[in-house]
Design a protein around this motif. Structure first.
Motif, PDB file in Angstrom:
ATOM      1  N   ILE A  57       0.900  -1.235   0.197  1.00 27.98           N
ATOM      2  CA  ILE A  57       0.309  -0.181   0.187  1.00 27.98           C
ATOM      3  C   ILE A  57       0.975   1.502   0.166  1.00 27.98           C
ATOM      4  O   ILE A  57       2.127   1.839   0.632  1.00 27.98           O
ATOM      5  CB  ILE A  57      -1.367  -0.120   1.304  1.00 27.98           C
ATOM      6  N   ARG A  58       0.737   1.996  -0.536  1.00 33.09           N
ATOM      7  CA  ARG A  58       1.417   3.100  -1.051  1.00 33.09           C
ATOM      8  C   ARG A  58       0.880   4.084  -0.608  1.00 33.09           C
ATOM      9  O   ARG A  58       0.069   4.636  -1.705  1.00 33.09           O
ATOM     10  CB  ARG A  58       1.940   3.146  -2.762  1.00 33.09           C
ATOM     11  N   THR A  87      -1.235  -2.560  -4.734  1.00 33.40           N
ATOM     12  CA  THR A  87      -0.427  -3.510  -5.353  1.00 33.40           C
ATOM     13  C   THR A  87      -0.288  -4.870  -5.019  1.00 33.40           C
ATOM     14  O   THR A  87      -0.006  -4.542  -3.283  1.00 33.40           O
ATOM     15  CB  THR A  87       0.417  -3.252  -5.995  1.00 33.40           C
ATOM     16  N   LEU A  88      -0.990  -5.656  -6.055  1.00 38.23           N
ATOM     17  CA  LEU A  88      -0.622  -7.149  -4.797  1.00 38.23           C
ATOM     18  C   LEU A  88       0.833  -8.000  -5.359  1.00 38.23           C
ATOM     19  O   LEU A  88       1.208  -8.410  -6.064  1.00 38.23           O
ATOM     20  CB  LEU A  88      -1.966  -8.249  -5.950  1.00 38.23           C
ATOM     21  N   ASN A  89       1.272  -8.278  -4.652  1.00 41.97           N
ATOM     22  CA  ASN A  89       2.489  -8.911  -4.314  1.00 41.97           C
ATOM     23  C   ASN A  89       2.719 -10.345  -6.227  1.00 41.97           C
ATOM     24  O   ASN A  89       4.017  -9.934  -6.694  1.00 41.97           O
ATOM     25  CB  ASN A  89       2.927 -10.080  -3.202  1.00 41.97           C
ATOM     26  N   ASP A  90       1.502 -10.767  -7.029  1.00 42.16           N
ATOM     27  CA  ASP A  90       1.801 -11.670  -7.347  1.00 42.16           C
ATOM     28  C   ASP A  90       1.022 -10.971  -8.827  1.00 42.16           C
ATOM     29  O   ASP A  90       0.920 -11.737 -10.222  1.00 42.16           O
ATOM     30  CB  ASP A  90       1.061 -12.837  -7.207  1.00 42.16           C
ATOM     31  N   ILE A  96      -4.492  -0.157  -7.576  1.00 43.16           N
ATOM     32  CA  ILE A  96      -6.122  -0.543  -7.508  1.00 43.16           C
ATOM     33  C   ILE A  96      -5.948   0.773  -6.444  1.00 43.16           C
ATOM     34  O   ILE A  96      -5.020   0.861  -5.447  1.00 43.16           O
ATOM     35  CB  ILE A  96      -6.558  -1.693  -6.436  1.00 43.16           C
ATOM     36  N   ILE A  97      -6.762   1.650  -6.985  1.00 41.31           N
ATOM     37  CA  ILE A  97      -6.896   3.404  -6.099  1.00 41.31           C
ATOM     38  C   ILE A  97      -8.202   3.137  -5.691  1.00 41.31           C
ATOM     39  O   ILE A  97      -9.399   3.166  -6.242  1.00 41.31           O
ATOM     40  CB  ILE A  97      -6.782   4.133  -7.030  1.00 41.31           C
ATOM     41  N   LEU A  98      -7.732   2.948  -4.163  1.00 37.74           N
ATOM     42  CA  LEU A  98      -9.447   3.590  -3.594  1.00 37.74           C
ATOM     43  C   LEU A  98      -8.920   5.147  -2.770  1.00 37.74           C
ATOM     44  O   LEU A  98      -8.051   6.155  -2.554  1.00 37.74           O
ATOM     45  CB  LEU A  98      -8.834   2.810  -2.014  1.00 37.74           C
ATOM     46  N   LYS A  99     -10.642   5.020  -2.994  1.00 38.73           N
ATOM     47  CA  LYS A  99     -11.137   6.941  -2.872  1.00 38.73           C
ATOM     48  C   LYS A  99     -11.520   7.086  -1.067  1.00 38.73           C
ATOM     49  O   LYS A  99     -12.199   5.530  -0.707  1.00 38.73           O
ATOM     50  CB  LYS A  99     -12.137   6.960  -3.670  1.00 38.73           C
ATOM     51  N   PRO A 100     -11.908   7.652  -0.386  1.00 38.97           N
ATOM     52  CA  PRO A 100     -12.299   7.554   0.810  1.00 38.97           C
ATOM     53  C   PRO A 100     -13.427   7.163   1.363  1.00 38.97           C
ATOM     54  O   PRO A 100     -14.404   7.486   0.266  1.00 38.97           O
ATOM     55  CB  PRO A 100     -12.370   8.952   0.868  1.00 38.97           C
ATOM     56  N   LYS A 101     -13.626   6.528   2.229  1.00 35.69           N
ATOM     57  CA  LYS A 101     -14.878   5.100   2.264  1.00 35.69           C
ATOM     58  C   LYS A 101     -14.899   3.906   1.319  1.00 35.69           C
ATOM     59  O   LYS A 101     -16.139   2.789   1.652  1.00 35.69           O
ATOM     60  CB  LYS A 101     -16.217   6.082   2.381  1.00 35.69           C
ATOM     61  N   GLU A 102     -13.648   3.083   0.605  1.00 39.72           N
ATOM     62  CA  GLU A 102     -13.810   2.549  -0.230  1.00 39.72           C
ATOM     63  C   GLU A 102     -13.258   1.510   0.354  1.00 39.72           C
ATOM     64  O   GLU A 102     -12.015   1.738   1.519  1.00 39.72           O
ATOM     65  CB  GLU A 102     -13.553   2.341  -1.614  1.00 39.72           C
ATOM     66  N   LYS A 103     -13.054   0.121   0.462  1.00 36.92           N
ATOM     67  CA  LYS A 103     -12.509  -0.809   1.309  1.00 36.92           C
ATOM     68  C   LYS A 103     -11.776  -1.999   0.214  1.00 36.92           C
ATOM     69  O   LYS A 103     -13.086  -2.676  -1.054  1.00 36.92           O
ATOM     70  CB  LYS A 103     -12.878  -1.439   2.419  1.00 36.92           C
ATOM     71  N   LEU A 104     -11.278  -2.681  -0.348  1.00 34.35           N
ATOM     72  CA  LEU A 104     -10.429  -3.623  -0.980  1.00 34.35           C
ATOM     73  C   LEU A 104      -9.953  -4.413  -0.256  1.00 34.35           C
ATOM     74  O   LEU A 104      -9.886  -4.898   0.726  1.00 34.35           O
ATOM     75  CB  LEU A 104      -8.657  -3.093  -1.160  1.00 34.35           C
ATOM     76  N   ALA A 124       0.911 -13.390 -16.377  1.00 35.08           N
ATOM     77  CA  ALA A 124       1.510 -14.347 -15.741  1.00 35.08           C
ATOM     78  C   ALA A 124       0.316 -15.659 -15.210  1.00 35.08           C
ATOM     79  O   ALA A 124       1.441 -16.333 -15.163  1.00 35.08           O
ATOM     80  CB  ALA A 124       1.910 -13.942 -14.171  1.00 35.08           C
ATOM     81  N   GLY A 125      -0.855 -14.911 -15.627  1.00 39.13           N
ATOM     82  CA  GLY A 125      -1.441 -16.494 -14.588  1.00 39.13           C
ATOM     83  C   GLY A 125      -1.752 -16.590 -13.784  1.00 39.13           C
ATOM     84  O   GLY A 125      -2.367 -16.958 -13.762  1.00 39.13           O
ATOM     85  N   LYS A 126      -1.285 -15.421 -12.874  1.00 41.13           N
ATOM     86  CA  LYS A 126      -1.485 -15.581 -11.798  1.00 41.13           C
ATOM     87  C   LYS A 126      -3.603 -15.249 -11.533  1.00 41.13           C
ATOM     88  O   LYS A 126      -3.874 -14.876 -11.927  1.00 41.13           O
ATOM     89  CB  LYS A 126      -1.512 -14.323 -11.238  1.00 41.13           C
ATOM     90  N   SER A 127      -4.085 -15.707 -10.762  1.00 42.06           N
ATOM     91  CA  SER A 127      -5.414 -16.001 -10.210  1.00 42.06           C
ATOM     92  C   SER A 127      -5.741 -15.004  -8.294  1.00 42.06           C
ATOM     93  O   SER A 127      -7.020 -15.329  -8.067  1.00 42.06           O
ATOM     94  CB  SER A 127      -5.805 -16.857 -10.345  1.00 42.06           C
ATOM     95  N   THR A 128      -5.320 -14.612  -8.429  1.00 40.38           N
ATOM     96  CA  THR A 128      -5.298 -13.423  -6.867  1.00 40.38           C
ATOM     97  C   THR A 128      -6.737 -12.623  -7.520  1.00 40.38           C
ATOM     98  O   THR A 128      -6.913 -11.519  -7.768  1.00 40.38           O
ATOM     99  CB  THR A 128      -4.497 -12.963  -6.433  1.00 40.38           C
ATOM    100  N   ARG A 129      -7.827 -13.189  -5.962  1.00 37.21           N
ATOM    101  CA  ARG A 129      -9.182 -12.194  -6.191  1.00 37.21           C
ATOM    102  C   ARG A 129      -8.552 -11.744  -5.462  1.00 37.21           C
ATOM    103  O   ARG A 129      -8.458 -11.448  -4.030  1.00 37.21           O
ATOM    104  CB  ARG A 129     -10.084 -13.305  -6.010  1.00 37.21           C
ATOM    105  N   TYR A 130      -9.772 -10.653  -6.125  1.00 36.57           N
ATOM    106  CA  TYR A 130      -9.600  -9.209  -5.059  1.00 36.57           C
ATOM    107  C   TYR A 130     -11.129  -8.157  -5.721  1.00 36.57           C
ATOM    108  O   TYR A 130     -11.624  -8.543  -6.344  1.00 36.57           O
ATOM    109  CB  TYR A 130      -8.781  -8.094  -5.261  1.00 36.57           C
TER     110      TYR A 130
END
Length: 223
Positions: A57-58, A87-90, A96-104, A124-130
Protein backbone atom coordinates in the motif's frame (compact mmCIF):
# COMPACT_ATOMS: atom_id res chain seq x y z
CA UNK A 1 2.75 4.61 18.69
CA UNK A 2 4.52 7.31 16.68
CA UNK A 3 6.93 6.43 13.86
CA UNK A 4 10.11 8.43 13.17
CA UNK A 5 8.34 10.56 10.52
CA UNK A 6 5.47 11.55 12.83
CA UNK A 7 3.01 8.96 11.50
CA UNK A 8 0.60 7.69 14.17
CA UNK A 9 -0.11 3.94 14.26
CA UNK A 10 -2.56 1.97 16.40
CA UNK A 11 -1.92 -1.80 16.54
CA UNK A 12 -4.54 -4.47 17.09
CA UNK A 13 -3.88 -7.68 19.03
CA UNK A 14 -1.42 -10.26 17.65
CA UNK A 15 0.15 -7.66 15.34
CA UNK A 16 3.77 -7.07 14.40
CA UNK A 17 5.13 -3.98 12.65
CA UNK A 18 8.73 -3.52 11.54
CA UNK A 19 10.25 -0.14 10.66
CA UNK A 20 13.71 1.49 10.68
CA UNK A 21 14.99 3.86 13.34
CA UNK A 22 15.16 6.51 10.63
CA UNK A 23 13.45 6.74 7.25
CA UNK A 24 16.25 7.38 4.77
CA UNK A 25 16.08 7.54 0.99
CA UNK A 26 13.07 8.51 -1.11
CA UNK A 27 10.42 6.33 0.59
CA UNK A 28 9.15 5.46 4.06
CA UNK A 29 8.61 1.70 4.27
CA UNK A 30 7.17 -0.52 7.01
CA UNK A 31 6.26 -4.23 7.20
CA UNK A 32 3.00 -5.37 8.79
CA UNK A 33 1.57 -8.68 9.93
CA UNK A 34 -1.80 -8.34 11.63
CA UNK A 35 -4.01 -5.24 11.78
CA UNK A 36 -3.17 -1.56 12.22
CA UNK A 37 -4.75 1.84 11.78
CA UNK A 38 -2.47 4.45 10.21
CA UNK A 39 -2.63 8.25 10.25
CA UNK A 40 0.25 9.01 7.90
CA UNK A 41 2.27 12.21 8.19
CA UNK A 42 2.13 14.11 4.87
CA UNK A 43 5.30 14.23 2.82
CA UNK A 44 4.57 14.27 -0.95
CA UNK A 45 8.24 13.79 -1.79
CA UNK A 46 8.58 10.59 0.24
CA UNK A 47 5.68 8.12 -0.17
CA UNK A 48 4.76 5.88 2.75
CA UNK A 49 4.65 2.18 1.80
CA UNK A 50 3.22 -0.69 3.84
CA UNK A 51 4.23 -4.23 2.92
CA UNK A 52 1.63 -6.79 4.01
CA UNK A 53 1.23 -10.48 3.20
CA UNK A 54 -0.44 -10.21 -0.22
CA UNK A 55 -0.43 -6.48 -0.88
CA UNK A 56 1.64 -3.33 -0.83
CA UNK A 57 0.00 0.00 0.00
CA UNK A 58 1.45 3.32 -1.15
CA UNK A 59 0.30 6.64 0.34
CA UNK A 60 1.39 10.26 0.63
CA UNK A 61 -0.65 11.33 3.66
CA UNK A 62 -3.94 9.83 4.76
CA UNK A 63 -5.74 7.68 7.36
CA UNK A 64 -6.66 4.06 6.74
CA UNK A 65 -6.87 0.57 8.22
CA UNK A 66 -4.93 -2.52 7.08
CA UNK A 67 -5.86 -6.07 8.12
CA UNK A 68 -3.47 -8.84 7.08
CA UNK A 69 -3.46 -11.90 9.33
CA UNK A 70 -1.84 -14.86 7.56
CA UNK A 71 -4.21 -17.42 9.07
CA UNK A 72 -7.38 -15.64 7.90
CA UNK A 73 -9.24 -16.06 4.61
CA UNK A 74 -9.17 -12.39 3.62
CA UNK A 75 -6.95 -9.33 3.89
CA UNK A 76 -8.35 -5.81 3.82
CA UNK A 77 -7.32 -2.23 3.20
CA UNK A 78 -9.92 0.34 4.28
CA UNK A 79 -9.53 4.02 3.41
CA UNK A 80 -10.95 6.69 5.72
CA UNK A 81 -9.43 9.89 4.28
CA UNK A 82 -7.08 10.76 1.42
CA UNK A 83 -6.05 8.27 -1.27
CA UNK A 84 -4.01 5.07 -1.41
CA UNK A 85 -2.65 2.87 -4.19
CA UNK A 86 -2.52 -0.88 -3.65
CA UNK A 87 -0.59 -3.48 -5.63
CA UNK A 88 -0.70 -7.24 -5.17
CA UNK A 89 2.53 -9.19 -4.83
CA UNK A 90 1.67 -11.63 -7.62
CA UNK A 91 -0.15 -9.06 -9.78
CA UNK A 92 2.18 -6.03 -9.83
CA UNK A 93 0.63 -4.64 -13.03
CA UNK A 94 -2.73 -4.14 -11.29
CA UNK A 95 -2.75 -0.75 -9.53
CA UNK A 96 -5.85 -0.33 -7.40
CA UNK A 97 -6.72 3.21 -6.30
CA UNK A 98 -8.99 3.58 -3.28
CA UNK A 99 -11.14 6.62 -2.56
CA UNK A 100 -12.40 7.61 0.92
CA UNK A 101 -14.90 5.16 2.43
CA UNK A 102 -13.81 2.36 0.09
CA UNK A 103 -12.42 -1.05 1.09
CA UNK A 104 -10.28 -3.51 -0.83
CA UNK A 105 -10.71 -7.19 0.05
CA UNK A 106 -8.01 -9.65 -1.01
CA UNK A 107 -8.54 -13.39 -0.82
CA UNK A 108 -5.75 -15.32 0.87
CA UNK A 109 -4.85 -18.95 0.24
CA UNK A 110 -6.99 -20.31 3.05
CA UNK A 111 -10.04 -22.31 1.90
CA UNK A 112 -13.33 -20.67 2.86
CA UNK A 113 -16.99 -21.05 1.95
CA UNK A 114 -17.16 -17.38 1.01
CA UNK A 115 -15.40 -16.68 -2.29
CA UNK A 116 -14.71 -13.37 -4.01
CA UNK A 117 -15.85 -12.96 -7.60
CA UNK A 118 -13.02 -14.03 -9.94
CA UNK A 119 -10.91 -11.33 -11.56
CA UNK A 120 -9.10 -11.40 -14.90
CA UNK A 121 -5.70 -13.14 -14.53
CA UNK A 122 -2.66 -11.01 -15.22
CA UNK A 123 -0.16 -11.71 -17.97
CA UNK A 124 1.65 -14.23 -15.78
CA UNK A 125 -1.55 -16.22 -15.30
CA UNK A 126 -1.95 -15.44 -11.60
CA UNK A 127 -5.42 -15.65 -10.11
CA UNK A 128 -5.40 -13.77 -6.81
CA UNK A 129 -8.93 -12.54 -6.28
CA UNK A 130 -9.86 -9.12 -4.96
CA UNK A 131 -12.91 -6.89 -4.76
CA UNK A 132 -13.67 -3.23 -4.08
CA UNK A 133 -16.54 -2.39 -1.78
CA UNK A 134 -17.63 0.32 0.67
CA UNK A 135 -17.24 0.75 4.42
CA UNK A 136 -19.59 -1.30 6.57
CA UNK A 137 -21.78 0.65 8.99
CA UNK A 138 -23.26 -1.33 11.86
CA UNK A 139 -27.03 -1.33 11.41
CA UNK A 140 -26.71 1.75 9.13
CA UNK A 141 -25.28 3.85 11.98
CA UNK A 142 -22.76 6.16 10.26
CA UNK A 143 -20.98 6.67 13.59
CA UNK A 144 -20.04 2.99 13.90
CA UNK A 145 -17.67 1.80 11.17
CA UNK A 146 -17.20 -1.94 11.51
CA UNK A 147 -13.71 -1.99 10.00
CA UNK A 148 -12.21 0.54 12.44
CA UNK A 149 -14.35 0.02 15.56
CA UNK A 150 -11.50 -1.89 17.25
CA UNK A 151 -9.52 1.38 17.45
CA UNK A 152 -12.24 2.60 19.86
CA UNK A 153 -12.08 -0.64 21.88
CA UNK A 154 -15.26 -2.05 20.35
CA UNK A 155 -15.67 -5.49 18.81
CA UNK A 156 -18.17 -5.08 15.96
CA UNK A 157 -19.06 -7.45 13.14
CA UNK A 158 -21.87 -7.52 10.60
CA UNK A 159 -23.34 -10.47 8.71
CA UNK A 160 -20.35 -12.80 9.12
CA UNK A 161 -20.03 -16.54 9.66
CA UNK A 162 -19.02 -17.78 13.11
CA UNK A 163 -15.78 -19.25 11.75
CA UNK A 164 -14.86 -15.89 10.18
CA UNK A 165 -15.35 -13.92 13.41
CA UNK A 166 -13.63 -16.55 15.54
CA UNK A 167 -10.24 -14.95 14.85
CA UNK A 168 -11.54 -11.60 16.09
CA UNK A 169 -12.92 -13.24 19.22
CA UNK A 170 -9.64 -15.09 19.83
CA UNK A 171 -7.58 -11.89 19.66
CA UNK A 172 -10.11 -9.87 21.65
CA UNK A 173 -10.33 -12.31 24.57
CA UNK A 174 -6.93 -14.02 24.30
CA UNK A 175 -8.29 -17.51 23.71
CA UNK A 176 -8.25 -20.25 21.08
CA UNK A 177 -11.58 -21.43 19.59
CA UNK A 178 -12.12 -25.02 18.47
CA UNK A 179 -15.26 -25.96 16.50
CA UNK A 180 -16.42 -29.44 17.38
CA UNK A 181 -19.21 -29.31 14.79
CA UNK A 182 -19.00 -28.17 11.17
CA UNK A 183 -22.50 -26.75 11.22
CA UNK A 184 -21.75 -24.13 13.86
CA UNK A 185 -18.95 -22.67 11.73
CA UNK A 186 -21.52 -21.26 9.32
CA UNK A 187 -23.93 -19.66 11.78
CA UNK A 188 -24.26 -16.03 10.69
CA UNK A 189 -23.95 -13.23 13.23
CA UNK A 190 -23.93 -9.47 13.68
CA UNK A 191 -22.75 -8.16 17.01
CA UNK A 192 -21.50 -5.18 19.03
CA UNK A 193 -19.43 -5.83 22.14
CA UNK A 194 -17.53 -3.38 24.29
CA UNK A 195 -17.22 -4.42 27.93
CA UNK A 196 -18.78 -7.88 27.82
CA UNK A 197 -16.84 -10.85 29.15
CA UNK A 198 -16.30 -13.88 26.91
CA UNK A 199 -19.13 -15.92 28.49
CA UNK A 200 -21.45 -12.92 28.19
CA UNK A 201 -20.60 -12.51 24.50
CA UNK A 202 -21.07 -16.21 23.76
CA UNK A 203 -24.37 -16.29 25.64
CA UNK A 204 -25.64 -13.43 23.46
CA UNK A 205 -24.64 -15.27 20.28
CA UNK A 206 -26.37 -18.42 21.59
CA UNK A 207 -29.64 -16.49 21.59
CA UNK A 208 -29.35 -15.99 17.81
CA UNK A 209 -28.31 -19.52 16.75
CA UNK A 210 -28.29 -22.53 19.01
CA UNK A 211 -24.93 -23.90 20.07
CA UNK A 212 -23.19 -24.87 23.29
CA UNK A 213 -19.70 -24.06 24.46
CA UNK A 214 -17.18 -25.17 27.05
CA UNK A 215 -14.21 -23.12 28.26
CA UNK A 216 -11.15 -25.00 29.47
CA UNK A 217 -8.21 -22.82 30.42
CA UNK A 218 -7.66 -20.64 27.32
CA UNK A 219 -9.51 -22.87 24.83
CA UNK A 220 -13.19 -22.51 23.89
CA UNK A 221 -14.92 -25.59 22.46
CA UNK A 222 -17.99 -24.91 20.31
CA UNK A 223 -20.42 -27.77 19.78
Amino acid sequence: MTLPDGTFVTLNSATTIKYPDHFGGTTREVWLEGEAYFDVSKNPGRPFIIHADKMNIRVLGTSFNVKSYKNEAFGEATLITGSIEVTLNDRPSDRIILKPKEKLIVQNNRVTRRQLAPTIPDSAGKSTRYALTNLTYFRNNVHTVVETSWVENKLVFSNRDFVDISGDLERWYGVHIEFMTERAKHYNFSGYFEKETLPEALDVLKMIDHFNYRIEDSTVYIY
